[in-house]
Design an enzyme around this catalytic site. Sequence first.
Site: not given
Ligand code: PLP
Length: 365
Positions: A46, A258
């Site tokens: 993702k 800044y």
């Molecule tokens: C993002 C996600 C993962 C992966 O989790 P990590 O902590 O990056 O290993 C697994 N399952 C779901 C449902 C997620 O949203």
Amino acid sequence: MSEDDFARDVPPELAGAILTVDLGAIAANWRALRDRHGTDCAGVVKADAYGLGLGPVARVLARAGCRVFCVAMPEEGLRLRRILPDATILVLSGPLPGGEGLFAAHALVPILNSLEQVAAWRAHAPAGAAYGLHVDTGMNRLGLPLADVDALPADFAPGWLLSHLACADEPGHALNAGQLAAFRALRARFPGAVASLANSAGLLLGRDYAFDLGRPGIGVYGGHPCPGHGPNPMAPVVRLDARIVQVRRVDTPQTVGYGASHRCEGGSLLATVAAGYADGLPRTLSNRGRGMLGEQLVPMVGRVSMDLTVFDVTAAGPDLARPGAFITLIGPHHSVDDLAAEAGTIPYEILTALGRRHARRHIGG
Ligand SMILES: *Cc1c(COP(=O)(O)O)cnc(C)c1O
């Protein structure tokens, strides 16, 4: 030079910063997590594979033996389908209302998260189209509430059964055992489903949490799944080098940037690099972040601005601090976990924010 080598059309000699992604390390980390308990693992890709490039990452995971991929949103599933025509693609958010037909047309597997999604899927999806179910066992974020499981239709038979751990990165947290027990009971209810509970940290909790399919993300990308619990067991994946565009010597005490938030002593050497918050460096790194110039750890001084960040490179000296040289923000001696800690955040947020402007170079594929 292929698209895989430079995902962005930025020639490296023109780039303010270069993000180097070690695809070999990604494959090795995925295999290490898969082999840990002898159960299969999905590839969680993702958010553009945590900001590291969906195409190159998905292809190297597929070559490493990964057959099941998780994305968050349907649009990510469509992109991945073009890259991997034969992969099983689980879409964690499930279909948005009216989107069921698109799932079936592209063989995307929706993970259904509510009775409403279940009803819509049954009403609109072609007979026989695969689907999964995510049950919320204690996170109260996404997934069918446990109390709604009894309201599922009698012939409801998901191909995948998912839940997600809220505190897997805190091995001693009581919620882990509670979610495990709830998931075991659910699994008995859907015996035909591939059962999947553990993210990266969940896989480190032990064999009990692995079930049929792990879903590691951050560990595959080299982040520490359980910060504060021993050394990071994963191989580093990312390197971020930011180019020095200007060096100046400040001879009298003066302020930097800044808001004049940092005062430097006379005799300081300052180097300005071409990377700022528009490149994904959190502004919370201001006066707190660090980088490596040669063998020397050098501090950020003043506020991170949109395109530029200033380092005090007095300790490194003028031979190393030259325009065109690089300060390494993420590398062997300063990890993504270190940078995240300095910013007051987690490596997930650092990785997914990187790479909007700098050149992204994939090696080791
Ligand atoms: C993002 C996600 C993962 C992966 O989790 P990590 O902590 O990056 O290993 C697994 N399952 C779901 C449902 C997620 O949203």
